[in-house]
Write an enzyme that holds these catalytic residues in place. Structure first.
Site, PDB file in Angstrom:
ATOM      1  N   HIS A  25       1.027  -1.223  -0.001  1.00 25.10           N
ATOM      2  CA  HIS A  25       0.044  -0.133  -0.072  1.00 25.10           C
ATOM      3  C   HIS A  25       0.866   1.208  -0.065  1.00 25.10           C
ATOM      4  O   HIS A  25       2.063   1.242   0.716  1.00 25.10           O
ATOM      5  CB  HIS A  25      -0.779  -0.025   1.214  1.00 25.10           C
ATOM      6  CG  HIS A  25      -1.930  -1.155   1.282  1.00 25.10           C
ATOM      7  ND1 HIS A  25      -2.274  -1.760   2.211  1.00 25.10           N
ATOM      8  CD2 HIS A  25      -2.847  -1.369   0.236  1.00 25.10           C
ATOM      9  CE1 HIS A  25      -3.391  -2.728   1.995  1.00 25.10           C
ATOM     10  NE2 HIS A  25      -3.357  -2.643   0.899  1.00 25.10           N
ATOM     11  N   TYR A  82       3.514   0.006   4.729  1.00 19.87           N
ATOM     12  CA  TYR A  82       4.222  -1.043   5.806  1.00 19.87           C
ATOM     13  C   TYR A  82       3.492  -2.380   5.308  1.00 19.87           C
ATOM     14  O   TYR A  82       3.412  -3.179   6.292  1.00 19.87           O
ATOM     15  CB  TYR A  82       4.429  -0.590   7.058  1.00 19.87           C
ATOM     16  CG  TYR A  82       4.772   0.555   7.228  1.00 19.87           C
ATOM     17  CD1 TYR A  82       6.110   0.834   7.228  1.00 19.87           C
ATOM     18  CD2 TYR A  82       3.785   1.648   7.773  1.00 19.87           C
ATOM     19  CE1 TYR A  82       6.632   2.242   7.625  1.00 19.87           C
ATOM     20  CE2 TYR A  82       4.553   2.943   7.996  1.00 19.87           C
ATOM     21  CZ  TYR A  82       5.656   3.146   8.004  1.00 19.87           C
ATOM     22  OH  TYR A  82       6.467   4.456   8.253  1.00 19.87           O
ATOM     23  N   HIS A  83       3.083  -2.608   4.262  1.00 19.23           N
ATOM     24  CA  HIS A  83       2.309  -3.675   4.068  1.00 19.23           C
ATOM     25  C   HIS A  83       2.481  -4.607   2.798  1.00 19.23           C
ATOM     26  O   HIS A  83       1.825  -5.033   1.984  1.00 19.23           O
ATOM     27  CB  HIS A  83       0.989  -3.438   3.872  1.00 19.23           C
ATOM     28  CG  HIS A  83       0.203  -2.652   5.036  1.00 19.23           C
ATOM     29  ND1 HIS A  83      -0.975  -1.746   4.920  1.00 19.23           N
ATOM     30  CD2 HIS A  83       0.424  -2.625   6.418  1.00 19.23           C
ATOM     31  CE1 HIS A  83      -1.282  -1.299   5.896  1.00 19.23           C
ATOM     32  NE2 HIS A  83      -0.182  -1.822   7.031  1.00 19.23           N
ATOM     33  N   PRO A  84       3.980  -5.279   2.988  1.00 18.65           N
ATOM     34  CA  PRO A  84       4.385  -5.889   1.599  1.00 18.65           C
ATOM     35  C   PRO A  84       3.749  -7.311   1.613  1.00 18.65           C
ATOM     36  O   PRO A  84       3.895  -7.740   2.474  1.00 18.65           O
ATOM     37  CB  PRO A  84       5.752  -5.874   1.662  1.00 18.65           C
ATOM     38  CG  PRO A  84       6.231  -5.764   3.353  1.00 18.65           C
ATOM     39  CD  PRO A  84       5.004  -4.893   3.710  1.00 18.65           C
TER      40      PRO A  84
END
Length: 542
Positions: free
Chosen positions: A305, A479-481
């Protein structure tokens, strides 16, 4: 090299998914489990405070800071992307938001992993995942069709909200976006207060360690090694039989009698597979690594994101500027310790809105956060901190796909993360639309009564070219890989995993972390990772 021992399962990584799977394998499977985490065993006690994580956001104490590949479409910027580096992973260091995503996200997973013409061989739909969400959950105020009560993971609203937060929620309702009391319920569209993984009894963080691993921490069947870097997967033919790792400067190996389970996250899991000879043949050959299993999808399909800010100063103090220093910090800390209330009982990001700028609000495309202070990433700070508000528009389902590749054959070297932020023109276009809408929020009543002026990028930035330049300069990770070892059906050439999360072409090797997602979910990813890991435990135990 010393042989550390034989276990039924070895779990590589100690984050959210690892904690869930390890606990269930021990509690329900009676298995002997070795869990290997490269970070420390515990974080600073201040991280248990809801506000405590903000002290470590820009530090590498519990975060591995990956410097990404410079992006031509961002005029050469390569934003830093962190990953949790401590037992509990992201759940120990994150902002504690509990957001599942949209039902359609999981129905799309099911569609993508189901082979054409086959019947229900995916079983990854929202209907399939909902029982896992509910079984894990102990919600402080919600129950019924969508929520669980009595589970190990504590979910609550925050103990404190700022005047700016409440004004934002009222403003958006006045603009026609309805109040939504439950983003994890029947629909996501609307504005409201976010649920958090905070224990409603103690007002402390409810991490994956607290919720899942703590009950088995003293079980003799569980062995945890922290400060341990796994350097390779050991194989016997097409079967994973163990791992090699380094801890305290000593090289060790361990054997898995049943499975090796990868839970190191969307950057480190594909890196370890590549180092072990599992991946695209051309990439492996560049580093002199012998191909053991040719899987072209390893390290592909990276999604995250991304968000862009608009910042304004305010006519007074309506948020949290200077609340983390001096007497205000001491007062807030004392109030929290005595009464579990006040500014230390909040994460600082208390509300958001889900909507679609093009009006398709059955499937929101933007998550818009209100941060009640002036807040920007350290590499784009264009203004001084102060009393103000930052509204971040986050793109929920980017179309671009990035990659994670090897920098070298050195297991201690970070991988190359190529984010491809705005690599698809629709991603920039939608982000710009979100930015423009955020500006209208600042100008609407009652929010405008608190606003002094827009300072970043500034009211004179109005043309498409200028707004695009601002977005390129300031875009940051959410922070959402996810997605770098995606599951899929047999006819998908880039599917790394089957629908039971087993690595294709291998025996005894499975992936249970965010890498497995074929597409990113529409919201903070930790809740979906926890539920997927719970389903993974079912598959392993079966």
């Amino acid at each position: 090299m010393s042989e550390h021992g034989r276990f039924d399962y070895i779990i590589v990584g100690g984050g959210s998914s690892a904690c869930v799977v390890a606990a269930r394998l021990i509690q329900q499977g009676g298995a002997r489990v070795l869990l290997l985490e490269r970070g420390p065993a515990k974080a600073n006690p201040i991280m248990h405070f809801p506000a405590g994580y903000m002290k470590f956001l820009a530090k590498d104490t519990y975060l591995a800071m990956h410097q990404t590949k410079p992006q031509p479409q961002l005029d050469g910027r390569g934003p830093i992307v962190p990953q949790g580096k401590v037992l509990g992973g992201g759940s120990t260091v994150n902002a504690m938001v509990y957001m599942r995503g949209q039902a359609a996200d999981f129905d799309l997973w099911n569609e993508l992993v189901t082979a054409p013409g086959a019947e229900n061989d995916g079983a990854w739909s929202y209907r399939d995942l909902l029982p896992h969400f509910k079984e894990q959950e102990d919600n402080d105020h919600l129950a019924g069709e969508y929520h669980g009560v009595g589970g190990p993971l504590k979910i609550s609203h925050l103990g404190h909200t700022s005047p700016m937060t409440r004004t934002y929620v009222k403003t958006l309702q006045g603009m026609g976006i309805p109040y939504n009391p439950d983003f994890n319920g029947a629909e996501q569209f609307g504005v409201g207060f976010m649920q958090h993984t905070i224990d409603w009894r103690t007002r402390r963080r409810s991490s994956a360690v607290d919720a899942f691993l703590a009950p088995v921490m003293d079980d003799p069947r569980l062995t945890i090694e922290t400060g341990a870097t796994v350097t390779g997967i050991r194989m016997d033919g097409d079967r994973a039989v163990g791992v090699d790792y380094v801890v305290g400067g000593k090289v060790r190996s361990a054997t898995a009698g049943t499975e090796v389970i990868l839970a190191a996250g969307a950057y480190q899991t594909p890196k370890l597979m590549l180092l072990s000879g599992i991946g695209p043949e051309d990439e492996l050959s560049r580093f002199g690594i012998k191909t053991k299993v040719a899987l072209p999808g390893v390290g592909r399909n990276l999604q995250d994101h991304y968000e862009c800010p608009v910042v304004a100063t305010t006519k007074g103090s309506f948020g949290y500027y200077k609340q983390d220093r001096g007497w205000p910090m001491m007062k807030a800390g004392l109030q929290y310790l005595l009464f579990r209330s006040g500014p230390a009982s909040t994460t600082g990001v208390e509300t958001c809105a889900f909507y679609d700028p093009n009006g398709n609000n059955d499937r929101p495309t933007i998550q818009m956060f209100c941060v009640p202070t002036v807040y920007l990433d350290r590499d784009v700070m264009g203004t001084d901190p102060g009393d103000g508000v930052t509204i971040n528009s986050l793109l929920l389902r980017p179309k671009a796909r990035g990659t994670v590749t090897l920098a070298s054959s050195d297991p201690f070297a970070d991988p190359i993360v190529d984010t491809q932020i705005f690599g698809h023109p629709d991603d920039l276009k939608l982000t710009m639309e979100g930015f423009r809408f955020a500006r209208t929020v600042l100008a609407a009543s009652p929010m405008r009564d608190l606003i002094d002026r827009e300072i970043f990028p500034g009211a004179d930035v109005v043309s498409d070219e200028a707004i695009a330049a601002h977005c390129k300069r300031t875009v940051k990770t959410g922070y959402h890989p996810v997605g770098t070892c995606k599951m899929g059906h047999d006819r998908d050439p880039e599917a790394v995993l089957d629908t039971r999360l087993r690595v294709r072409g291998m025996r005894g090797l499975r992936v249970v972390d965010a890498s497995l997602m074929p597409t990113i979910v529409s919201g903070n990813t930790n809740a979906a990772v926890l539920a997927a890991a719970d389903k993974a435990a079912d598959l392993i135990l079966a």
